[in-house]
Design a protein around this motif. Structure first.
Motif, PDB file in Angstrom:
ATOM      1  N   THR A  49      34.727  39.128  45.837  1.00  0.00           N
ATOM      2  CA  THR A  49      36.117  39.116  46.287  1.00  0.00           C
ATOM      3  C   THR A  49      37.068  39.244  45.107  1.00  0.00           C
ATOM      4  O   THR A  49      36.788  38.761  44.028  1.00  0.00           O
ATOM      5  CB  THR A  49      36.411  37.776  47.013  1.00  0.00           C
ATOM      6  N   HIS A  51      40.887  38.074  44.293  1.00  0.00           N
ATOM      7  CA  HIS A  51      41.989  37.233  44.758  1.00  0.00           C
ATOM      8  C   HIS A  51      43.262  37.770  44.131  1.00  0.00           C
ATOM      9  O   HIS A  51      43.286  38.130  42.954  1.00  0.00           O
ATOM     10  CB  HIS A  51      41.753  35.781  44.352  1.00  0.00           C
ATOM     11  N   LEU A  63      45.932  36.341  48.487  1.00  0.00           N
ATOM     12  CA  LEU A  63      45.065  37.175  49.314  1.00  0.00           C
ATOM     13  C   LEU A  63      43.648  37.112  48.759  1.00  0.00           C
ATOM     14  O   LEU A  63      43.467  37.042  47.543  1.00  0.00           O
ATOM     15  CB  LEU A  63      45.532  38.630  49.290  1.00  0.00           C
ATOM     16  N   VAL A  65      40.460  39.575  49.001  1.00  0.00           N
ATOM     17  CA  VAL A  65      40.107  40.902  49.477  1.00  0.00           C
ATOM     18  C   VAL A  65      38.681  41.231  49.020  1.00  0.00           C
ATOM     19  O   VAL A  65      38.362  41.063  47.834  1.00  0.00           O
ATOM     20  CB  VAL A  65      41.086  41.953  48.890  1.00  0.00           C
ATOM     21  N   VAL A  69      37.015  46.838  49.434  1.00  0.00           N
ATOM     22  CA  VAL A  69      38.359  47.128  49.938  1.00  0.00           C
ATOM     23  C   VAL A  69      39.348  47.213  48.781  1.00  0.00           C
ATOM     24  O   VAL A  69      40.207  48.095  48.742  1.00  0.00           O
ATOM     25  CB  VAL A  69      38.791  46.074  50.982  1.00  0.00           C
ATOM     26  N   TRP A  70      39.234  46.308  47.798  1.00  0.00           N
ATOM     27  CA  TRP A  70      40.112  46.336  46.631  1.00  0.00           C
ATOM     28  C   TRP A  70      39.948  47.654  45.872  1.00  0.00           C
ATOM     29  O   TRP A  70      40.935  48.279  45.480  1.00  0.00           O
ATOM     30  CB  TRP A  70      39.842  45.144  45.723  1.00  0.00           C
ATOM     31  N   PHE A  73      41.732  50.347  47.697  1.00  0.00           N
ATOM     32  CA  PHE A  73      43.169  50.206  47.531  1.00  0.00           C
ATOM     33  C   PHE A  73      43.617  50.726  46.170  1.00  0.00           C
ATOM     34  O   PHE A  73      44.582  51.487  46.071  1.00  0.00           O
ATOM     35  CB  PHE A  73      43.593  48.746  47.702  1.00  0.00           C
TER      36      PHE A  73
END
Length: 80
Positions: A49, A51, A63, A65, A69-70, A73
């Motif tokens: 993840t 953060h 957040l 994520v 996904v990060w 993005f």
């Protein structure tokens, strides 16, 4: 920028009180943040993840994520 370590129980720890593994995350200013003092996004990557928080509100909401996904993005934001 805040450099304190934030400790939390690993999701791999057992349910018993004595079977805990703690891991730490360290916040750093995102390389995508602007250069002005009030324009900071901080990130704290971990194995699964990323953060994300506003440096002006370190105790405020953050957040969490998933890494995949990060990465999507950041790739999108780099093109725009």
């Amino acid at each position: 920028m805040s450099t304190e370590l934030i400790w939390f129980k690993s999701s791999y720890s057992g349910g018993a009180a004595g079977e805990c593994v703690e891991v730490a995350e360290s916040w750093r200013k995102s390389s995508r943040s602007g250069t002005t003092a009030g324009d900071c996004v901080e990130v704290a990557p971990s194995p699964r993840t990323v953060h994300v928080r506003d440096s002006k509100r370190p105790q405020g909401p953050a957040l969490a994520v998933p890494n995949v996904v990060w990465a999507q993005f950041v790739a999108f934001a780099s093109v725009v």
